[in-house]
Write an enzyme that holds these catalytic residues in place. Structure first.
Site, PDB file in Angstrom:
ATOM      1  N   SER A 148      -4.973   3.074   3.712  1.00 36.02           N
ATOM      2  CA  SER A 148      -5.090   2.415   2.410  1.00 36.02           C
ATOM      3  C   SER A 148      -5.253   0.904   2.598  1.00 36.02           C
ATOM      4  O   SER A 148      -6.106   0.276   1.958  1.00 36.02           O
ATOM      5  CB  SER A 148      -3.840   2.724   1.576  1.00 36.02           C
ATOM      6  OG  SER A 148      -3.894   2.104   0.329  1.00 36.02           O
ATOM      7  N   HIS A 167       7.347  -7.649  -1.731  1.00 36.95           N
ATOM      8  CA  HIS A 167       7.021  -6.949  -0.481  1.00 36.95           C
ATOM      9  C   HIS A 167       7.830  -7.546   0.676  1.00 36.95           C
ATOM     10  O   HIS A 167       7.551  -7.254   1.837  1.00 36.95           O
ATOM     11  CB  HIS A 167       5.547  -7.155  -0.123  1.00 36.95           C
ATOM     12  CG  HIS A 167       4.559  -6.375  -0.951  1.00 36.95           C
ATOM     13  ND1 HIS A 167       4.768  -5.094  -1.368  1.00 36.95           N
ATOM     14  CD2 HIS A 167       3.323  -6.706  -1.394  1.00 36.95           C
ATOM     15  CE1 HIS A 167       3.709  -4.678  -2.041  1.00 36.95           C
ATOM     16  NE2 HIS A 167       2.822  -5.633  -2.080  1.00 36.95           N
ATOM     17  N   LYS A 203       0.806  -1.231   0.000  1.00 33.89           N
ATOM     18  CA  LYS A 203       0.000   0.000   0.000  1.00 33.89           C
ATOM     19  C   LYS A 203       0.837   1.279   0.000  1.00 33.89           C
ATOM     20  O   LYS A 203       0.363   2.349   0.373  1.00 33.89           O
ATOM     21  CB  LYS A 203      -1.027   0.042   1.145  1.00 33.89           C
ATOM     22  CG  LYS A 203      -1.853  -1.192   1.333  1.00 33.89           C
ATOM     23  CD  LYS A 203      -2.320  -1.835   0.055  1.00 33.89           C
ATOM     24  CE  LYS A 203      -3.300  -1.002  -0.717  1.00 33.89           C
ATOM     25  NZ  LYS A 203      -3.537  -1.591  -2.072  1.00 33.89           N
TER      26      LYS A 203
HETATM   27  P1  A3P Z   1      -4.910   4.833  -1.622  1.00 35.83           P
HETATM   28  O1  A3P Z   1      -5.575   3.601  -1.113  1.00 35.83           O
HETATM   29  O2  A3P Z   1      -4.501   5.764  -0.522  1.00 35.83           O
HETATM   30  O3  A3P Z   1      -5.703   5.524  -2.678  1.00 35.83           O
HETATM   31  P2  A3P Z   1       0.029  -0.402  -3.665  1.00 35.83           P
HETATM   32  O4  A3P Z   1       0.206  -0.378  -5.146  1.00 35.83           O
HETATM   33  O5  A3P Z   1       1.332  -0.496  -2.927  1.00 35.83           O
HETATM   34  O6  A3P Z   1      -0.947  -1.431  -3.245  1.00 35.83           O
HETATM   35  O7  A3P Z   1      -0.524   1.021  -3.225  1.00 35.83           O
HETATM   36  C1  A3P Z   1      -1.846   1.405  -3.498  1.00 35.83           C
HETATM   37  C2  A3P Z   1      -1.977   2.888  -3.236  1.00 35.83           C
HETATM   38  O8  A3P Z   1      -1.287   3.607  -4.290  1.00 35.83           O
HETATM   39  C3  A3P Z   1      -3.428   3.328  -3.254  1.00 35.83           C
HETATM   40  O9  A3P Z   1      -3.537   4.406  -2.318  1.00 35.83           O
HETATM   41  C4  A3P Z   1      -3.556   3.834  -4.699  1.00 35.83           C
HETATM   42  O10 A3P Z   1      -4.625   4.726  -4.920  1.00 35.83           O
HETATM   43  C5  A3P Z   1      -2.213   4.517  -4.890  1.00 35.83           C
HETATM   44  N1  A3P Z   1      -1.912   4.684  -6.322  1.00 35.83           N
HETATM   45  C6  A3P Z   1      -1.883   3.737  -7.280  1.00 35.83           C
HETATM   46  N2  A3P Z   1      -1.659   4.288  -8.470  1.00 35.83           N
HETATM   47  C7  A3P Z   1      -1.548   5.619  -8.279  1.00 35.83           C
HETATM   48  C8  A3P Z   1      -1.339   6.734  -9.148  1.00 35.83           C
HETATM   49  N3  A3P Z   1      -1.207   6.588 -10.467  1.00 35.83           N
HETATM   50  N4  A3P Z   1      -1.283   7.969  -8.591  1.00 35.83           N
HETATM   51  C9  A3P Z   1      -1.409   8.135  -7.248  1.00 35.83           C
HETATM   52  N5  A3P Z   1      -1.623   7.117  -6.380  1.00 35.83           N
HETATM   53  C10 A3P Z   1      -1.691   5.876  -6.888  1.00 35.83           C
END
Ligand code: A3P
Length: 284
Positions: free
Chosen positions: A128, A98, A43
């Site tokens: 998140s 991870h 996340k």
């Molecule tokens: P939120 O849940 O706060 O919106 P991961 O890829 O490590 O699982 O992380 C997911 C988080 O990265 C989510 O945060 C998601 O919205 C955010 N995220 C993914 N793509 C993104 C982008 N292009 N721009 C900004 N945030 C992004």
């Protein structure tokens, strides 16, 4: 059924993780000198960085990110599905993990492979994670954010303690083959972060190529890209599906923490991260 797949005292999601594969990855998986691996605590913006690096590698051409699901083009090395693609396909240009530092494949530490580690304000990681996992049956489900908050501070969530993850990986700081990035810096100045990654990987992009990378990694573009937004994971695979691109902002924790939770979090952060310069963490 147990709530997690436990390995070396760390809880991993129940679906897609097996002890034998985790043991194999940790001890025998061969990281090659030419590998690039994105490592994060879940996340923290993993998929955003995966999209970015993939597009840097393709010089902005979006075909690669629009034609193959993210888990196939950039396998998660410790997962069942990741190992399936690693065995059956040619070595892809980008890998993901991870894993905490102490469980990362031992072969990495004798290689010239490059790791890009992305960190994010753990308060936003917590929020998140709560929304991402809470309705799935992948992990022990918390009935409220305040339950998840307690578990997170104790490290009783998928992939264990954020604090241990960060502490472990920060020990690589200063190594030539390690680039430390943050979600916050990437939000503040995406172009600059892309340039940093290009320098680290020894890639040169023309300005129109860099513009194409920027265009295709926007929140909107990724949310619409079914190869990247997890919409290919249907309800019959994981009940309620998984919403990856939720808000994509910094500081959303302020909308969810109580004053008491914010204070309790600060206290734990100070204790656990004592000894690290505060300027290392752009959200502090
Ligand atoms: P939120 O849940 O706060 O919106 P991961 O890829 O490590 O699982 O992380 C997911 C988080 O990265 C989510 O945060 C998601 O919205 C955010 N995220 C993914 N793509 C993104 C982008 N292009 N721009 C900004 N945030 C992004």
């Amino acid at each position: 059924m147990s709530d997690y797949t436990w390995f070396e005292g760390i809880p991993f999601p129940i679906l897609g993780y097996k002890k034998e594969i985790l043991t194999e990855t940790c001890n025998k998986f061969v990281i090659r000198d030419e590998d690039t691996i994105i490592v994060t605590y879940p996340k923290s913006g993993t998929n955003w960085l995966v999209e970015t690096v993939s597009l840097i590698q393709s010089k902005g051409n979006p075909e690669c990110v629009q034609s193959m699901p993210v888990w196939e083009r950039s396998p998660w090395i410790e997962t069942e599905i990741g190992q399936k693609y690693l065995i059956s396909n040619e070595r892809p240009p980008l890998l993901i993990s991870h894993l905490p530092f102490h469980l990362f494949p031992k072969s990495f530490f004798h290689s010239k492979a490059k790791v890009i580690y992305v960190m994010r304000n753990p308060r936003d990681v917590l929020v998140s994670g709560y929304f991402f996992w809470s309705k799935s049956n992948l992990v022990k489900n918390a009935d409220s954010l305040s339950t998840y908050f307690e578990w997170f501070l104790k490290g009783n969530v998928a992939y264990g303690s954020w604090f241990e993850h960060i502490r472990g990986w920060l020990s690589m700081r200063g190594s030539e083959n390690f680039l430390l990035l943050s979600y916050e810096d990437m939000k503040k100045d995406t172009r600059k972060t892309i340039e940093k990654i290009c320098d680290f990987l020894g890639k040169k992009l023309e300005s129109d190529e860099l513009d194409m990378v920027l265009k295709n990694i926007s929140f909107k573009a990724m949310k619409e890209n079914k190869m990247s937004n997890f919409s290919l994971i249907t309800d019959d695979m994981i009940p309620n599906g998984l919403v990856l691109l939720r808000k994509g902002v910094t500081g959303d924790w302020k909308n969810h923490f109580t004053v008491a939770q914010a204070e309790a979090f600060d206290k734990v952060f100070q204790e656990k991260m004592a000894g690290f310069p505060p300027e290392l963490f752009p959200w502090q």
